[in-house]
Motif scaffolding. Structure first.
Motif, mmCIF file in Angstrom:
data_model
loop_
_atom_site.group_PDB
_atom_site.id
_atom_site.type_symbol
_atom_site.label_atom_id
_atom_site.label_comp_id
_atom_site.label_asym_id
_atom_site.label_seq_id
_atom_site.Cartn_x
_atom_site.Cartn_y
_atom_site.Cartn_z
ATOM 1 N N GLU A 22 0.812 -1.218 0.000
ATOM 2 C CA GLU A 22 0.000 0.000 0.000
ATOM 3 C C GLU A 22 0.845 1.266 0.000
ATOM 4 O O GLU A 22 0.398 2.314 -0.471
ATOM 5 N N ARG A 23 2.054 1.188 0.494
ATOM 6 C CA ARG A 23 2.923 2.361 0.575
ATOM 7 C C ARG A 23 3.602 2.683 -0.758
ATOM 8 O O ARG A 23 4.180 3.753 -0.916
ATOM 9 N N LEU A 24 3.539 1.747 -1.691
ATOM 10 C CA LEU A 24 4.227 1.922 -2.968
ATOM 11 C C LEU A 24 3.363 2.684 -3.965
ATOM 12 O O LEU A 24 2.135 2.621 -3.913
ATOM 13 N N PRO A 25 3.993 3.387 -4.921
ATOM 14 C CA PRO A 25 3.223 3.964 -6.034
ATOM 15 C C PRO A 25 2.536 2.866 -6.837
ATOM 16 O O PRO A 25 2.981 1.712 -6.847
ATOM 17 N N TYR A 26 1.465 3.229 -7.530
ATOM 18 C CA TYR A 26 0.637 2.255 -8.231
ATOM 19 C C TYR A 26 1.455 1.355 -9.157
ATOM 20 O O TYR A 26 1.325 0.129 -9.130
ATOM 21 N N ALA A 27 2.310 1.945 -9.991
ATOM 22 C CA ALA A 27 3.067 1.152 -10.964
ATOM 23 C C ALA A 27 3.956 0.123 -10.273
ATOM 24 O O ALA A 27 4.075 -1.025 -10.723
ATOM 25 N N GLN A 28 4.562 0.514 -9.159
ATOM 26 C CA GLN A 28 5.419 -0.420 -8.439
ATOM 27 C C GLN A 28 4.605 -1.562 -7.829
ATOM 28 O O GLN A 28 5.082 -2.693 -7.734
ATOM 29 N N GLN A 29 3.377 -1.276 -7.413
ATOM 30 C CA GLN A 29 2.514 -2.334 -6.895
ATOM 31 C C GLN A 29 2.266 -3.405 -7.959
ATOM 32 O O GLN A 29 2.364 -4.607 -7.692
ATOM 33 N N ILE A 30 1.960 -2.953 -9.183
ATOM 34 C CA ILE A 30 1.701 -3.909 -10.265
ATOM 35 C C ILE A 30 2.969 -4.697 -10.591
ATOM 36 O O ILE A 30 2.936 -5.919 -10.780
ATOM 37 N N GLY A 31 4.112 -4.015 -10.662
ATOM 38 C CA GLY A 31 5.371 -4.697 -10.948
ATOM 39 C C GLY A 31 5.713 -5.736 -9.899
ATOM 40 O O GLY A 31 6.163 -6.847 -10.223
ATOM 41 N N LEU A 32 5.495 -5.395 -8.628
ATOM 42 C CA LEU A 32 5.786 -6.334 -7.547
ATOM 43 C C LEU A 32 4.900 -7.576 -7.647
ATOM 44 O O LEU A 32 5.377 -8.715 -7.499
ATOM 45 N N LEU A 33 3.612 -7.378 -7.925
ATOM 46 C CA LEU A 33 2.702 -8.526 -8.020
ATOM 47 C C LEU A 33 2.978 -9.354 -9.268
ATOM 48 O O LEU A 33 2.777 -10.571 -9.260
ATOM 49 N N ALA A 34 3.437 -8.712 -10.334
ATOM 50 C CA ALA A 34 3.818 -9.470 -11.532
ATOM 51 C C ALA A 34 4.964 -10.422 -11.208
ATOM 52 O O ALA A 34 4.964 -11.595 -11.631
ATOM 53 N N ASP A 35 5.942 -9.946 -10.450
ATOM 54 C CA ASP A 35 7.056 -10.807 -10.047
ATOM 55 C C ASP A 35 6.578 -11.922 -9.115
ATOM 56 O O ASP A 35 7.016 -13.069 -9.226
ATOM 57 N N ALA A 36 5.661 -11.578 -8.204
ATOM 58 C CA ALA A 36 5.126 -12.592 -7.287
ATOM 59 C C ALA A 36 4.386 -13.682 -8.049
ATOM 60 O O ALA A 36 4.503 -14.873 -7.725
#
Length: 256
Positions: free
Chosen positions: A66-80
């Motif tokens: 939740e603390r991350l910018p939107y784009a970083q949230q999507i990138g992190l979940l893509a890696d997950a």
């Protein structure tokens, strides 16, 4: 060299059948669909869905995401998803960017914001436009949501035409075709998105509730209780505004 994660994006205006598509995709456990998320706002945010619906984040992970910018949230979940051998699919809340009063205090930008925010990430984006004839979308907005009960046809037509212009370069699947030939169209959609195909989706889609749309309406409608995929017919009669025809043509429809 590591290949960039594949991330599917569904662009759909709302009241166009994307909840049904979300449920059909959700029938396969390998698909992780973020439901109606957009940089401008979400009904349930990315981190909440990742934790509560998709099993991609612990409660502590959710707080960090939740603390991350939107784009970083999507990138992190893509890696997950890549690590978990799953397919991340972003179901965009597209109407939020084009139509006023979809969400309080959100002024539409007239831009396809999902593209602006995550288009520059090191991801292999696979896009599908899931659409419905403009007249059917307009009627559904006016009949389902109190704030749109008296929406002028011209106001809607301008917003829908801007949406059609933004998404028409991408592969398009019509709701009307999908409901007429669900298994055939579903195979095409899964191939385009890089998603997994569930052979029993047409019988099981209604059991998948981890998504927004008809599943979260406060007033029950016929579409909230469907147990089978019902054919969607085009609207009857002339369109209430000439721009409806222009939008439909951009989205690949023949004149009705």
């Amino acid at each position: 060299m590591r290949q960039p994660p594949i991330v599917g994006i569904i662009y759909s205006f709302g009241r166009s059948g994307s909840t049904l598509l979300n449920q059909c995709l959700g029938c396969h456990s390998a698909n992780a669909v973020l439901s109606e998320v957009n940089p401008a706002g979400s009904y349930f945010d990315v981190a909440w869905q990742a934790h509560h619906w998709l099993g991609l984040a612990s409660d502590q992970d959710r707080i960090e995401i939740e603390r991350l910018p939107y784009a970083q949230q999507i990138g992190l979940l893509a890696d997950a998803c890549t690590r978990a051998h799953r397919h991340l699919i972003v179901r965009d809340w597209t109407a939020l960017n084009f139509l006023k009063n979809v969400m309080p205090d959100v002024e539409p930008s007239g831009l396809l914001e999902q593209e602006w925010f995550i288009g520059g990430l090191p991801l292999n984006l696979r896009r599908v436009v899931f659409c419905r004839r403009a007249g059917g979308v307009y009627h559904s907005f006016c009949s389902r949501f109190p704030q749109f009960r008296d929406l002028p046809a011209g106001d809607f037509a301008g917003a829908y035409l801007a949406y059609a212009r933004a998404v028409c370069p991408f592969p398009i699947v019509h709701l009307e075709d999908f409901t007429a030939r669900p298994k055939d169209r579903m195979k095409v959609i899964c191939r385009l998105l890089g998603a997994a195909y569930a052979i029993n989706f047409a019988e099981k889609f209604a059991d998948y509730r981890n998504c927004t749309g008809n599943t979260t309406l406060t007033t029950e409608t016929s579409s909230t209780t469907l147990r089978s995929i019902v054919r969607t017919d085009p609207p009857v009669g002339p369109p209430p505004h000439p721009l409806f025809l222009e939008a439909d043509q951009l989205l690949g429809y023949e004149p009705a």
